[in-house]
Design a protein around this motif. Structure first.
Motif, PDB file in Angstrom:
ATOM      1  N   GLY A  75       0.789  -1.224   0.000  1.00 37.49           N
ATOM      2  CA  GLY A  75       0.000   0.000   0.000  1.00 37.49           C
ATOM      3  C   GLY A  75       0.818   1.270   0.000  1.00 37.49           C
ATOM      4  O   GLY A  75       0.360   2.313   0.455  1.00 37.49           O
ATOM      5  N   THR A 117      -2.518   1.578  -5.228  1.00 37.50           N
ATOM      6  CA  THR A 117      -3.601   0.795  -5.850  1.00 37.50           C
ATOM      7  C   THR A 117      -3.646   1.038  -7.349  1.00 37.50           C
ATOM      8  O   THR A 117      -3.861   0.103  -8.144  1.00 37.50           O
ATOM      9  CB  THR A 117      -4.947   1.164  -5.214  1.00 37.50           C
ATOM     10  OG1 THR A 117      -4.916   0.825  -3.830  1.00 37.50           O
ATOM     11  CG2 THR A 117      -6.095   0.411  -5.884  1.00 37.50           C
ATOM     12  N   THR A 165      -0.876  -0.897  -8.829  1.00 41.41           N
ATOM     13  CA  THR A 165      -1.235  -2.321  -8.759  1.00 41.41           C
ATOM     14  C   THR A 165      -2.146  -2.701  -9.910  1.00 41.41           C
ATOM     15  O   THR A 165      -1.952  -3.739 -10.567  1.00 41.41           O
ATOM     16  CB  THR A 165      -1.918  -2.635  -7.418  1.00 41.41           C
ATOM     17  OG1 THR A 165      -1.006  -2.383  -6.342  1.00 41.41           O
ATOM     18  CG2 THR A 165      -2.360  -4.094  -7.362  1.00 41.41           C
ATOM     19  N   ASP A 166      -3.154  -1.882 -10.185  1.00 39.84           N
ATOM     20  CA  ASP A 166      -4.067  -2.155 -11.295  1.00 39.84           C
ATOM     21  C   ASP A 166      -3.308  -2.197 -12.625  1.00 39.84           C
ATOM     22  O   ASP A 166      -3.594  -3.034 -13.491  1.00 39.84           O
ATOM     23  CB  ASP A 166      -5.162  -1.090 -11.351  1.00 39.84           C
ATOM     24  CG  ASP A 166      -6.126  -1.173 -10.176  1.00 39.84           C
ATOM     25  OD1 ASP A 166      -6.176  -2.248  -9.540  1.00 39.84           O
ATOM     26  OD2 ASP A 166      -6.807  -0.176  -9.892  1.00 39.84           O
ATOM     27  N   SER A 213      -5.728  -7.890  -0.052  1.00 40.29           N
ATOM     28  CA  SER A 213      -5.720  -7.057   1.142  1.00 40.29           C
ATOM     29  C   SER A 213      -4.610  -7.470   2.100  1.00 40.29           C
ATOM     30  O   SER A 213      -4.255  -6.739   3.017  1.00 40.29           O
ATOM     31  CB  SER A 213      -7.076  -7.148   1.863  1.00 40.29           C
ATOM     32  OG  SER A 213      -7.355  -8.500   2.202  1.00 40.29           O
TER      33      SER A 213
END
Length: 500
Positions: A371, A409, A412-413, A459
């Motif tokens: 994160g 994020t 990450t995508d 997560s």
């Protein structure tokens, strides 16, 4: 007292003071230097007369031990478990070549029993009449994962014995789960008490220094990271206000700013999915379009472009003096870009003077997986006395936050999309490949360095990996997605129970 007697007395006092000063200098200030001098066989004989501590994997598997012998040396250092696989972790302990490399060198004072934290144990051993013993080192290494990483790397499709490295980390803590390097060696051949055999093994291992099995390629060598560094370039753009929809050139070739040089896409074609000659940042990442990334940093970035790029890279650890893990790690760098925007464009795709260790690239992947929080990597979980009493424990340490959770994020995508455009793609993985040129023979057909960095996007991401192979058998076509990616996926699947 007459003058001659007084002079003799003063001279005697001066000589006594000089003698005491010299003894103090040798016994106090130079003690460590003399103790560690390779010519000091007395220290080695003393160390071989005591039981050196164990090195164990995270599950208690013994990967280094000392066993009693009938020779003049009371103990022999042995590496009983897959010694070639674990050699980059353990290093070796030898009467001829001392404790060198790996945990053997980094935690030598604990293993040989001289560490101050083992004073109580030494006192109790002396009081009970027991021979002195060294302390134990418990590592973070997962033995199953270490064996898989070494096997996959050693058996990869390479031109000759594979030269490369794999590092696997736990993103949330910084624990190093595996560190493999090939070609490797059997440390038992150096630790043997047959000195002629030890010398012969040493000569064989050091015959070719550039390809020596003694080199830990995970932390001791630097490589251009190629397109894997587009993760850092993307992070630079996102933290400076640009978004995944930023429009960038889709051209097959692009002229670098303030330069006559041009840069091209790896395929030599325009970036797929273009509209009116442009693609989004997401598309550029997905298809790894070099021209788009060169333009991204050298033209589209606001503010001081070079400073923002180098400071973001440093936030990820590139350019920082690396902390020991406790093994020594060479320093990664983006090179000296100065104010040269053409150099910035080349650096944006992980070329020019950008150089990383495999561990550093694993840290970049782990930071995205965590994160946006960078953790300090470490390989020693705890230190123990010979009686298994814990004397030190390593706690996870947060270094910094190079980017926000939302920005992590977004990357990450992009990495998920990148994985799906890689040969042999597997669901449940976020990745980036790299195929890095590394010499001036780009027109002559060099074999590029093949890279793959990846993690499981969830997560609770449990593992991040970095793989680098120097000598894929495909020559110029030894792409990261062809050579390195299968190794990385096998390591991740061995840990998570994913696809086989």
């Amino acid at each position: 007292m007459n003058r001659p007697i007084r002079n003799v007395a003063i001279a005697a006092i001066v000589m006594v003071i000089a003698l005491l000063a010299n003894a103090t200098w040798i016994q106090v200030f130079r003690a460590d230097e003399l103790r560690n001098d390779t010519r000091n066989s007395r220290v080695l004989l003393d160390e071989y007369s005591r039981q050196r501590g164990l090195i164990v994997a995270a599950d208690g598997t013994v990967i280094a031990e000392s066993i009693p012998t009938d020779s003049r040396f009371k103990y022999l250092r042995k590496y009983p478990t897959n010694p070639s696989a674990f050699a980059p972790v353990t290093g070796y302990f030898s009467f001829v070549y001392r404790a060198d490399r790996g945990i053997e060198a980094a935690e030598d004072a604990v293993l040989n029993g001289n560490d101050d934290r083992l004073f109580t144990q030494r006192f109790m051993d002396m009081f009970s009449g027991r021979d002195p013993r060294g302390g134990n080192v418990v590592t973070t290494i997962d033995p199953k994962l270490q064996r898989v990483a070494y096997r996959e790397l050693a058996n990869a499709d390479c031109d000759g014995p594979c030269r490369g490295a794999v590092v696997a980390m736990e993103p949330s803590s910084g624990k190093i789960l595996a560190m493999a390097s090939t070609p490797s060696y059997d440390p038992n051949t150096i630790a043997t008490q047959d000195f002629e055999k030890a010398e012969a093994a040493w000569k064989e291992l050091t015959a070719d220094e550039s390809h020596s099995p003694l080199v830990n390629r995970a932390i001791g060598s630097l490589y251009p990271p190629g397109s894997t560094f587009k993760v850092v370039s993307t992070a630079t753009a996102l933290t400076n206000g640009l978004g995944p929809g930023t429009r960038l050139t889709a051209d097959a070739r692009w002229k670098l700013p303030d330069s006559d040089a041009t840069l091209s896409n790896d395929s030599g074609s325009t970036c797929p999915g273009s509209s009116n000659g442009t693609v989004t940042l997401t598309q550029a990442f997905e298809y790894s379009c070099n021209t788009a990334f060169a333009q991204l940093l050298s033209e589209k970035m606001p503010g001081d472009k070079v400073d923002e790029f180098t400071s973001t890279a440093k936030d990820f650890g590139v350019g920082d003096d690396p902390a020991s893990i406790p093994l020594s790690v060479v320093k990664s760098s983006v090179g000296d870009i100065g104010s040269d925007l053409a150099a910035l464009g080349q650096s944006a795709i992980g070329q020019r003077d950008v150089r990383l260790t495999v561990l550093q690239n694993a840290m970049i992947a782990a930071t995205i997986a965590n994160g946006g929080v960078r953790m300090q990597p470490y390989m020693v979980d705890k230190l123990q006395t010979a009686d298994l009493r814990t004397i030190a424990t390593t706690s996870p340490t947060t270094v910094n936050r190079p980017l926000s959770a939302a920005e992590a994020t977004t990357i990450t995508d992009m990495m998920i999309k990148s994985e799906q455009n890689t040969r042999g793609a597997q669901s449940g993985i976020a990745s980036k490949t790299g195929t890095a040129e590394h010499s001036d023979v780009a027109q002559g057909g060099e074999t590029p360095y093949a890279w793959y960095i990846a993690f499981s996007p969830s997560s609770n991401s449990r593992i991040a990996v970095a793989v680098m192979v120097e000598n894929g058998a495909q020559g110029q076509n030894a792409y990261g997605g062809v050579v390195a990616a299968p190794i990385g996926r096998a390591v991740m699947n061995a840990y998570t129970g994913g696809a086989r």
